[in-house]
Write a protein that holds these residues in place. Sequence first.
Motif, PDB file in Angstrom:
ATOM      1  N   THR A   1       0.889   2.874  -3.445  1.00  0.00           N
ATOM      2  CA  THR A   1      -0.358   3.314  -4.060  1.00  0.00           C
ATOM      3  C   THR A   1      -0.695   4.729  -3.604  1.00  0.00           C
ATOM      4  O   THR A   1      -0.221   5.185  -2.558  1.00  0.00           O
ATOM      5  CB  THR A   1      -1.529   2.377  -3.700  1.00  0.00           C
ATOM      6  OG1 THR A   1      -1.751   2.434  -2.291  1.00  0.00           O
ATOM      7  CG2 THR A   1      -1.260   0.948  -4.123  1.00  0.00           C
ATOM      8  N   LEU A   2      -1.511   5.406  -4.369  1.00  0.00           N
ATOM      9  CA  LEU A   2      -1.951   6.746  -3.994  1.00  0.00           C
ATOM     10  C   LEU A   2      -3.048   6.702  -2.943  1.00  0.00           C
ATOM     11  O   LEU A   2      -3.143   7.580  -2.097  1.00  0.00           O
ATOM     12  CB  LEU A   2      -2.455   7.502  -5.229  1.00  0.00           C
ATOM     13  CG  LEU A   2      -1.406   7.824  -6.281  1.00  0.00           C
ATOM     14  CD1 LEU A   2      -2.054   8.474  -7.507  1.00  0.00           C
ATOM     15  CD2 LEU A   2      -0.345   8.745  -5.705  1.00  0.00           C
ATOM     16  N   ASN A   3      -3.884   5.675  -2.978  1.00  0.00           N
ATOM     17  CA  ASN A   3      -4.989   5.554  -2.041  1.00  0.00           C
ATOM     18  C   ASN A   3      -4.699   4.406  -1.076  1.00  0.00           C
ATOM     19  O   ASN A   3      -5.186   3.288  -1.239  1.00  0.00           O
ATOM     20  CB  ASN A   3      -6.300   5.324  -2.812  1.00  0.00           C
ATOM     21  CG  ASN A   3      -7.517   5.456  -1.930  1.00  0.00           C
ATOM     22  OD1 ASN A   3      -7.448   5.302  -0.716  1.00  0.00           O
ATOM     23  ND2 ASN A   3      -8.656   5.726  -2.550  1.00  0.00           N
ATOM     24  N   LYS A   4      -3.895   4.712  -0.060  1.00  0.00           N
ATOM     25  CA  LYS A   4      -3.453   3.689   0.889  1.00  0.00           C
ATOM     26  C   LYS A   4      -4.624   3.084   1.671  1.00  0.00           C
ATOM     27  O   LYS A   4      -4.625   1.902   1.979  1.00  0.00           O
ATOM     28  CB  LYS A   4      -2.407   4.267   1.828  1.00  0.00           C
ATOM     29  CG  LYS A   4      -1.103   4.595   1.123  1.00  0.00           C
ATOM     30  CD  LYS A   4      -0.153   5.352   2.032  1.00  0.00           C
ATOM     31  CE  LYS A   4       1.144   5.747   1.393  1.00  0.00           C
ATOM     32  NZ  LYS A   4       1.144   6.158   0.020  1.00  0.00           N
ATOM     33  N   LYS A   5      -5.614   3.909   1.980  1.00  0.00           N
ATOM     34  CA  LYS A   5      -6.766   3.419   2.742  1.00  0.00           C
ATOM     35  C   LYS A   5      -7.535   2.370   1.934  1.00  0.00           C
ATOM     36  O   LYS A   5      -7.848   1.294   2.445  1.00  0.00           O
ATOM     37  CB  LYS A   5      -7.676   4.580   3.121  1.00  0.00           C
ATOM     38  CG  LYS A   5      -8.860   4.167   3.966  1.00  0.00           C
ATOM     39  CD  LYS A   5      -9.705   5.360   4.372  1.00  0.00           C
ATOM     40  CE  LYS A   5     -10.887   4.894   5.190  1.00  0.00           C
ATOM     41  NZ  LYS A   5     -11.750   6.005   5.577  1.00  0.00           N
ATOM     42  N   LEU A   6      -7.844   2.686   0.689  1.00  0.00           N
ATOM     43  CA  LEU A   6      -8.538   1.715  -0.162  1.00  0.00           C
ATOM     44  C   LEU A   6      -7.694   0.457  -0.331  1.00  0.00           C
ATOM     45  O   LEU A   6      -8.209  -0.662  -0.251  1.00  0.00           O
ATOM     46  CB  LEU A   6      -8.857   2.304  -1.538  1.00  0.00           C
ATOM     47  CG  LEU A   6      -9.453   1.306  -2.526  1.00  0.00           C
ATOM     48  CD1 LEU A   6     -10.859   0.913  -2.120  1.00  0.00           C
ATOM     49  CD2 LEU A   6      -9.429   1.861  -3.937  1.00  0.00           C
ATOM     50  N   CYS A   7      -6.419   0.629  -0.556  1.00  0.00           N
ATOM     51  CA  CYS A   7      -5.524  -0.517  -0.713  1.00  0.00           C
ATOM     52  C   CYS A   7      -5.616  -1.439   0.498  1.00  0.00           C
ATOM     53  O   CYS A   7      -5.790  -2.648   0.354  1.00  0.00           O
ATOM     54  CB  CYS A   7      -4.087  -0.019  -0.911  1.00  0.00           C
ATOM     55  SG  CYS A   7      -2.865  -1.349  -1.034  1.00  0.00           S
TER      56      CYS A   7
ATOM     57  N   GLU B   1      -9.223   2.399  -9.325  1.00  0.00           N
ATOM     58  CA  GLU B   1      -8.480   2.404  -8.060  1.00  0.00           C
ATOM     59  C   GLU B   1      -8.173   0.985  -7.572  1.00  0.00           C
ATOM     60  O   GLU B   1      -7.071   0.710  -7.086  1.00  0.00           O
ATOM     61  CB  GLU B   1      -9.256   3.173  -6.984  1.00  0.00           C
ATOM     62  CG  GLU B   1      -9.275   4.662  -7.193  1.00  0.00           C
ATOM     63  CD  GLU B   1      -7.911   5.293  -7.015  1.00  0.00           C
ATOM     64  OE1 GLU B   1      -7.177   4.919  -6.081  1.00  0.00           O
ATOM     65  OE2 GLU B   1      -7.571   6.167  -7.832  1.00  0.00           O
TER      66      GLU B   1
ATOM     67  N   CYS C   1       0.809  -1.216   0.000  1.00  0.00           N
ATOM     68  CA  CYS C   1       0.000   0.000   0.000  1.00  0.00           C
ATOM     69  C   CYS C   1       0.845   1.270   0.000  1.00  0.00           C
ATOM     70  O   CYS C   1       0.371   2.324  -0.421  1.00  0.00           O
ATOM     71  CB  CYS C   1      -0.984  -0.020   1.163  1.00  0.00           C
ATOM     72  SG  CYS C   1      -2.252  -1.316   0.972  1.00  0.00           S
TER      73      CYS C   1
END
Length: 148
Positions: free
Chosen positions: A9-15, A133, A6
């Motif tokens: 990635t740009l969206n660590k929370k979603l990851c 995403e 993660c």
Amino acid sequence: MIAQVCDHTLNKKLCGTVLETGGTASDFPGLARIALKAAMANASAIFNHVNDLAHTATPDPFVRQCLADCSDDYQDAMDQIEDSLAAIDSRGYDDVSAWVGAAMNDADSCEEGFKSKMGYSSPLTDMNAAFHEICTVALAVTNLLIEM
């Protein structure tokens, strides 16, 4: 392992959400499978939604054609994700990367179809973005596998 993926990635929370809720994995290929299965589930949901919209859409021929194109796009995306799942098992990580990228392009094509005519907007913008995403999570894991 999840934090390591993660971080790329740009969206660590979603990851984190995708990889933590998709099951357990003891290695990076397992995490790749989890991400790809999440992408497949998302693509399948969008495909079904597009087909539902096609049955209830306005009689506007442009919208109907865009929805038909999106249906084809997401069928292709699901095929590419399915091929990617098989490629993980044979360590074809470059193939996975190419096919996931192609699946993302399919979502982009769906979105762009609506924008090709002035005055129209896609009813799938948020769904297409979410699919994109989730695919970036699969690419992040795949890129780590390629580097190993």
